[in-house]
Design an enzyme around this catalytic site. Sequence first.
Site, PDB file in Angstrom:
ATOM      1  CE  LYS A  80      -3.881   2.087   2.083  1.00  0.00           C
ATOM      2  NZ  LYS A  80      -4.703   2.177   3.290  1.00  0.00           N
ATOM      3  CB  SER A 155      -7.997   3.957   2.841  1.00  0.00           C
ATOM      4  OG  SER A 155      -7.054   3.494   3.748  1.00  0.00           O
ATOM      5  CB  SER A 179      -8.117   1.755   5.451  1.00  0.00           C
ATOM      6  OG  SER A 179      -8.724   1.944   5.942  1.00  0.00           O
TER       7      SER A 179
END
Lengths: 514, 502, 112
Positions: A80, A155, A179
């Site tokens: 990420k 997210s 997330s």
Amino acid sequence: MSDDLIRLSAADLASKLASGEVSSVEATKAHLDRIASVDKDVHAFLHVSEAALQTAAEIDAKRKAGEKLGPLAGVPIAIKDVLCTSDMPSTSGSKILEGWVPPYDATVVAKLRAADLVPLGKTNMDEFAMGSSTEFSAYGPTHNPWNLDRIPGGSGGGSAAAVAAFEAPLALGSDTGGSIRQPGAVTGTVGVKPTYGSVSRYGAIALASSLDQVGPVSRTVLDSALLHDVIKGHDKRDSTSLRDEWPSFADAATAGLAPGSLQGVKIGIVKELNGDGFQQGVKARFADAVALLTSAGAEIVEVSAPSFEYAISAYYLILPAEASSNLAKFDSVRFGLRVNPEGGGTVEQVMSATREQGFGPEVKRRIILGTYALSAGYYDAYYGSAQKVRTLVQRDFARMFDEVDILLSPSAPTTAFPIGEKIDDPLAMYLNDLTTIPANLAGIPGMSIPMGLADEDGLPTGIQLMAPAREDARLYTYGAALEQLFEQSWGHTLISKAPSLSASEQSAATEGVV
Amino acid sequence: MAARPELMDYDKALEMFEPVVGFEVHVELSTKTKMFSDAPNEFGGEPNTNITPVDLGLPGSLPVVNGQAVKYAISLGLALGCSIAPTSRFARKNYFYPDLAKNYQISQSDEPIAFEGSVEVEMPDGTLFTVPVERAHMEEDAGKLTHVGGSTGRIQGAEYSLVDYNRAGVPLVEIVTHPIIGAEHLAPELGAAYVETIRDIVRGLGISEAKMERGNLRCDANISLRPRGQEKLGTRTETKNVNSFRAVERAIRYEIQRQAAILAAGGSITQETRHWHEDTGRTSAGRPKSDADDYRYFPEPDLLPVEPSLELIDELRAALPESPAVMRTRLKAEWGFTDLEFQDVKNAGLLGEIVETVSAGSSPQAARKWWTGEIARLANAAGPEVEASSLVTPQQVAELITLIDSGELTDRLARQVLEGVIAGEGSPSEVVEKRGLKVVSDDGALIAAIDDALAAQPDVLAKIRDGKVQAAGAVIGAVMKAMKGQADAARVRELVLERAQA
Amino acid sequence: MPDPRRGPNRLGAMSEITREQVEHLAGLARIALTPDEIEKLTGELGHIVDSIAKVQEVAGQDVPATSHPIPLSNVFRDDVVGETLTQEQALAGAPEHDGSRFKVSAILGEEQ
Ligand SMILES: [Mg+2]
Ligand SMILES: [Zn+2]
């Protein structure tokens, strides 16, 4: 051959690597090819590593030389973009950090490298991890591999989509209010938010320091366990890092596969996390899951957490407050974007212009909200009260865990919604995290695993398991057991039903519900 | 250019108003590393080299507390007579400024590590004044800005500024006093004496270099006036970074005179920061306090509470050195100096040198005489920056004094030896050896020289024999010359009188 | 120091967010919001604040605040020098520098 390679679990790929049946270069190449073929449509990646094949070759050489390698050596992984990588840009999905290459690796990234995993690239995310749909990425949205018109959750939509689209067997995510778990639910994948402090936050670009936690994203429970085993442990660079000795989570997951592993396990169903506002198909799959568990000998009890009603409000005070301060460092002085106002200006004006242009709408919204919550005259009423709610949430968890071994709820109230549907309605967007937020407030671990497809739209749903703080192993044991139950009852894995995204099916997928 | 502000005569100001002062003193701790990072805590150096991602506030970086800094802060708190908080916490003070890498300062707001103490300050007349301390808290220093362009090098008119973060994150303890009432016309002197006492305390603890000229010790002085008989405190100004004892004194005096003039003319004082100008001896207006100062303090989520054990506190308390006030009282009594002598030593900053010289074997009076006399003179001659303590060590001075006491050196010879020591020629004994400066104590050699001198000056010999003993001086001079000064003049005199009668 | 202007809870009366307030907050947060953004945020913030103000309902005097999810204390580092960034590394990401220091345009305000 290469299509088979991308569909393997990380554990299976690792054993083929270990036996020499497959090389890391082959595995890495297969995933890079897959990225090249589908990521135009999925847009899970913000950056693909130029060094991946080289890294893979080095690991193959080590193996050839007879070096003792870790269980996931040679397995590719997506990272990420919230995590600092010294060899790739790290933007946290924001224009304000476009092109920024940190002079250091996040501790978890350093651990991946030390364990000989192969970083494939950086995955898309809502800007600074603020969002539940990845639509707030400054670099454009990620599309859900199950239906490209739908959101992949957020997210960490990029990490979940990368794994769901077979672009990577594993990914790292970060979970501040859901997330990792909510994207897992809406993409039919597995994601774990570890106990707060069990995985280092050093080098994870902070959203809300007291809530953020890095964790694994994968297609199976065992794969998450294997990755969690790599990244867990004390880090002297993170003051909130726990000094606990952790058991092997892979062993914990394996233990869950033994017959009778759910026999007599006390499971709590949280009343407040499965009520009105939950999509019908989500409720139906959850009911199926409870029935399955009962049939497997688990003891189901309904438990109540009255303070959860206030959790989302507390979260939307604590998070923006901490974020407003964490994001103050983006000021155009030492790194990142600088915008000079027309005709020059003072440093104050330069900072203000930079932050105006460099931050997207959700980031500005939360910074202003957080600034308000902390400002003179409002602190006690807002931030102070929210921290008290946090205490109440912890007390509710403590009470429930006195009674049960593990708590269950749907991972998200709905399946993936269409891109654009909630983008102008922050309050509706915030409700996506209703089920996942309490764990972050309390610091306890949570896991989402695929729960089946909703009848009305054929899209994945997820089930959330929560355990007491430091009891992450329970998630792996019962998560693996439940995953096995589901797959036995369906006769297949859920992810095997995902569209292949090959040229022919892709057009069908974009036309709407499969 | 603003007109020179009107000042009220100081005595008149004191007649009308009661001065209330308060101090915020920042002490830079001399730990090896910074407060929250393992970068070296070093002064100067190439810009932006003593830094880690933490000091630059890079995304993803996190602070970790320096345990040594916490111990130093506790020791300082104890030396200030403070209570040590069972739990203290770091908070973020949020404001944007380019020298502040994260745009928040990690400090302790509501829960400082040490609170409610007091410091005994010795006033110029030797009396003690008790300064009430509100708190001492830990925090981090900011980077260093250099303003470029414009004429002054100051912030106003500069075209751009340059930032060096080497100082960012240096550990600080900020000591905040309560409002100090009752110093009256000695308020300026109290200010200087208070800051000096803080310097002595932190030096005694060995926790800071405490050099004001280097910014290791920085003082902000709060000053307000209230009309005689009024209960409520007046509006205060905060004069920033007054960086010498003398400047603290002058700035307070100036502010008293300035504020008195405004108040007496019916004006009111603006609550603001003010800047001290050493060259003109004035303060000028800085930043007004306003609603914009909303620091949005909240507990630092990246750090955890500091909860020192009672054992640790006791251990640090037991290791505390004597307080400067107690030590001075004791030394004065032990050494038997007059008030004036003691004051001289103190003002010259030579107390520590004399303590060490005495413990190396010297008598207190001899140590005082040499340090405040010849050594101070040589330091002065070497330049304004040179301190006496940098020329010789207390051990060398003690050795010199031992040589004098044993009669091996005269004062005059000792001065030459001192020059040799300072020139790096070795220890006093080595210099005596190398330069051949030993006193001639062989009476045979002296008598021969005396007999020669008497024979050369028969008129003087006659005078001495007539009982005009003072005439012996001429002969003594000649003998000392012949001996190249390496003779004990008193012994020469004795022998001259003896030989003259022979 | 504790902020003396931090007033008592003004329950209920404060969820009305004004334009001026948003302007002030944007100033504190150093974001040059456009008039349109201020307008939009004023409305949104009002809504959000209304919906989250309920935290006060259960935040009784007797409930302690939790700032860290897992309680820890006395986490200290040894005072030992570690690795530093080189000047080149430090300046690598800077929008502007003079070779050794970060460069910023003129500063209007005073130090704090
Ligand atoms: Mg101050
Ligand atoms: Zn301070």
